[in-house]
Scaffold this active site. Structure first.
Site, PDB file in Angstrom:
ATOM      1  CD  GLU A 144      -2.756  -1.381   2.359  1.00  0.00           C
ATOM      2  OE1 GLU A 144      -2.149  -1.602   3.425  1.00  0.00           O
ATOM      3  OE2 GLU A 144      -3.994  -1.326   2.288  1.00  0.00           O
TER       4      GLU A 144
ATOM      5  CD  GLU B 204      -3.172  -6.348   4.282  1.00  0.00           C
ATOM      6  OE1 GLU B 204      -3.272  -7.119   3.291  1.00  0.00           O
ATOM      7  OE2 GLU B 204      -2.640  -5.225   4.201  1.00  0.00           O
TER       8      GLU B 204
HETATM    9  C1  HXC Z   1       6.159  -7.147  12.556  1.00  0.00           C
HETATM   10  C2  HXC Z   1       7.501  -8.458  11.263  1.00  0.00           C
HETATM   11  C3  HXC Z   1       6.636  -8.289  10.165  1.00  0.00           C
HETATM   12  C4  HXC Z   1       5.488  -7.464  10.331  1.00  0.00           C
HETATM   13  C5  HXC Z   1       8.249  -9.557   9.542  1.00  0.00           C
HETATM   14  N1  HXC Z   1       8.477  -9.251  10.846  1.00  0.00           N
HETATM   15  N2  HXC Z   1       7.145  -8.986   9.114  1.00  0.00           N
HETATM   16  N3  HXC Z   1       7.239  -7.892  12.443  1.00  0.00           N
HETATM   17  N4  HXC Z   1       5.290  -6.910  11.553  1.00  0.00           N
HETATM   18  N5  HXC Z   1       4.641  -7.199   9.330  1.00  0.00           N
HETATM   19  C6  HXC Z   1       9.591  -9.703  11.685  1.00  0.00           C
HETATM   20  C7  HXC Z   1       9.438 -11.128  12.107  1.00  0.00           C
HETATM   21  O1  HXC Z   1       8.588 -11.217  13.215  1.00  0.00           O
HETATM   22  C8  HXC Z   1      10.854 -11.484  12.437  1.00  0.00           C
HETATM   23  O2  HXC Z   1      11.197 -10.947  13.692  1.00  0.00           O
HETATM   24  C9  HXC Z   1      11.659 -10.714  11.413  1.00  0.00           C
HETATM   25  O3  HXC Z   1      10.798  -9.668  10.948  1.00  0.00           O
HETATM   26  C10 HXC Z   1      12.062 -11.550  10.227  1.00  0.00           C
HETATM   27  O4  HXC Z   1      10.901 -12.151   9.689  1.00  0.00           O
HETATM   28  P1  HXC Z   1      10.806 -13.725   9.359  1.00  0.00           P
HETATM   29  O5  HXC Z   1       9.375 -14.063   9.300  1.00  0.00           O
HETATM   30  O6  HXC Z   1      11.657 -14.510  10.292  1.00  0.00           O
HETATM   31  O7  HXC Z   1      11.468 -13.755   7.903  1.00  0.00           O
HETATM   32  P2  HXC Z   1      11.162 -14.783   6.721  1.00  0.00           P
HETATM   33  O8  HXC Z   1      11.040 -16.178   7.272  1.00  0.00           O
HETATM   34  O9  HXC Z   1      12.191 -14.505   5.689  1.00  0.00           O
HETATM   35  O10 HXC Z   1       9.730 -14.391   6.139  1.00  0.00           O
HETATM   36  C11 HXC Z   1       9.517 -13.147   5.511  1.00  0.00           C
HETATM   37  C12 HXC Z   1       7.990 -12.853   5.411  1.00  0.00           C
HETATM   38  C13 HXC Z   1       7.349 -12.965   6.799  1.00  0.00           C
HETATM   39  C14 HXC Z   1       7.347 -13.825   4.417  1.00  0.00           C
HETATM   40  C15 HXC Z   1       7.855 -11.433   4.823  1.00  0.00           C
HETATM   41  O11 HXC Z   1       8.097 -12.170   7.711  1.00  0.00           O
HETATM   42  C16 HXC Z   1       5.935 -12.502   6.840  1.00  0.00           C
HETATM   43  O12 HXC Z   1       5.035 -13.213   6.398  1.00  0.00           O
HETATM   44  N6  HXC Z   1       5.694 -11.322   7.425  1.00  0.00           N
HETATM   45  C17 HXC Z   1       4.376 -10.814   7.629  1.00  0.00           C
HETATM   46  C18 HXC Z   1       3.818 -10.306   6.325  1.00  0.00           C
HETATM   47  C19 HXC Z   1       2.422  -9.754   6.535  1.00  0.00           C
HETATM   48  O13 HXC Z   1       1.496 -10.472   6.960  1.00  0.00           O
HETATM   49  N7  HXC Z   1       2.221  -8.452   6.258  1.00  0.00           N
HETATM   50  C20 HXC Z   1       0.964  -7.826   6.394  1.00  0.00           C
HETATM   51  C21 HXC Z   1       0.915  -7.202   7.744  1.00  0.00           C
HETATM   52  S1  HXC Z   1      -0.697  -6.601   8.091  1.00  0.00           S
HETATM   53  P3  HXC Z   1      11.605 -11.897  14.930  1.00  0.00           P
HETATM   54  O14 HXC Z   1      11.851 -10.932  16.035  1.00  0.00           O
HETATM   55  O15 HXC Z   1      10.449 -12.806  15.155  1.00  0.00           O
HETATM   56  O16 HXC Z   1      12.827 -12.617  14.454  1.00  0.00           O
HETATM   57  C22 HXC Z   1      -0.750  -5.142   7.345  1.00  0.00           C
HETATM   58  C23 HXC Z   1      -2.016  -4.421   7.584  1.00  0.00           C
HETATM   59  C24 HXC Z   1      -2.052  -3.248   6.712  1.00  0.00           C
HETATM   60  O17 HXC Z   1       0.141  -4.700   6.696  1.00  0.00           O
HETATM   61  C25 HXC Z   1      -3.008  -2.314   7.225  1.00  0.00           C
HETATM   62  C26 HXC Z   1      -2.785  -1.006   6.618  1.00  0.00           C
HETATM   63  C27 HXC Z   1      -1.428  -0.469   6.780  1.00  0.00           C
END
Ligand code: HXC
Length: 257
Positions: free
Chosen positions: A111, A131
């Site tokens: 976004e 999401e």
């Molecule tokens: C907080 C996050 C994060 C996030 C990653 N991290 N994404 N922390 N919020 N969105 C953190 C992880 O907890 C982890 O910290 C570190 O970053 C590395 O991530 P990993 O998962 O270990 O890395 P990897 O295995 O390479 O996977 C990468 C990934 C995965 C596929 C991108 O991190 C992931 O699925 N992230 C979430 C993606 C997501 O759902 N985004 C949408 C968010 S909701 P630690 O401390 O645990 O090692 C959203 C709502 C929008 O955006 C609303 C409007 C703005």
């Protein structure tokens, strides 16, 4: 200066904001968003800056809004604080903003990229709105801007399945202007940003405003708006300069007025 989550630098006429929260894959905390806002507002004020780049790391542009920050929020807290409202500040910047995207641009990261004016992707970029997997929905334009960029069917599939799209798919769908090798991303974005910054800032902002109005207006109103801004360019120094430089076969000197 004084930023915790971003790096800010000026490269000639281009302002560059690099998201720098590597441990969280540039997850967009309120603090990070506030820093982006204040950096781009400084660039908007800075007369030397003609265009802006927002980029992340090779692994992540931004992996979304910060899930750890959102996890415990109640409806009342979200509503009363108008959660995410300040994200839209980016869309009030009148200088062009290029998102240079490598790695993950997920959820709020996708976004954020879509709030910029041009998205250039490295070949390892990944776009998505995951999401739904977290029990929520896109909250910063994902359900609105994505459909305008790639059409209903593709947007609906991304939002309802949480599947990602790679750089090539994103280019084919029209989300990104082009895909370049990951290691050349910043250089390519800089070339585009420098080219934009070499023109009259005044005219560039008028062009950006006219293009963006098409999001909001009917075709008839949009063409009317465009015509008025086009007419207005004839009141500027830079239109006179641009056209006389052409006729005199010389390089124009812009004065942004
Ligand atoms: C907080 C996050 C994060 C996030 C990653 N991290 N994404 N922390 N919020 N969105 C953190 C992880 O907890 C982890 O910290 C570190 O970053 C590395 O991530 P990993 O998962 O270990 O890395 P990897 O295995 O390479 O996977 C990468 C990934 C995965 C596929 C991108 O991190 C992931 O699925 N992230 C979430 C993606 C997501 O759902 N985004 C949408 C968010 S909701 P630690 O401390 O645990 O090692 C959203 C709502 C929008 O955006 C609303 C409007 C703005």
């Amino acid at each position: 200066t004084g930023f915790q989550n971003i790096l800010v630098e000026k490269k000639g006429k281009v302002g560059v904001v690099t998201l720098n929260r590597p441990k969280a894959l540039n997850a967009l905390s309120d603090g990070l968003i506030n820093e982006i806002n204040s950096a781009v507002k400084q660039f908007q004020e800075d007369k030397e800056v003609g265009s802006i780049i927002i980029t992340g790391s090779e692994k992540a542009f931004a992996a979304g809004a910060d899930i750890k920050e959102m996890e415990k929020k109640t409806l009342a807290e979200a509503y009363n604080t108008d959660m995410l409202a300040q994200w839209h500040d980016l869309t009030y910047i009148r200088k062009p903003i290029i998102a240079a995207v490598n790695g993950y641009a997920l959820g709020g990261g996708c976004e954020l990229a879509m709030m910029c004016d041009i998205i250039i992707a490295g070949d390892k970029a990944v776009f998505g709105q995951p999401e739904i997997k977290l029990g929520t929905i896109p909250g910063c334009g994902g359900t609105q801007r994505l459909i305008r960029a790639i059409g209903k069917s593709k947007a609906m599939e991304l939002v309802l399945t949480g599947n990602n799209m790679n750089a090539v798919e994103a280019e084919k769908a029209g989300l990104v202007s082009r895909v370049v090798p990951a290691e050349e991303l910043l250089a390519e974005a800089m070339k585009t940003a420098e080219k934009i910054a070499s023109y009259s800032q005044l005219t560039v902002s008028m062009a950006k405003e006219a293009v963006n109005s098409s999001y909001e207006l009917t075709l008839k109103e949009g063409i009317h708006f465009e015509r008025r801004i086009f007419h207005a360019t004839f009141g500027t120094h830079d239109q006179k300069e641009g056209m006389s430089a052409f006729v005199e076969k010389r390089t124009p000197t812009w004065h942004n007025k």
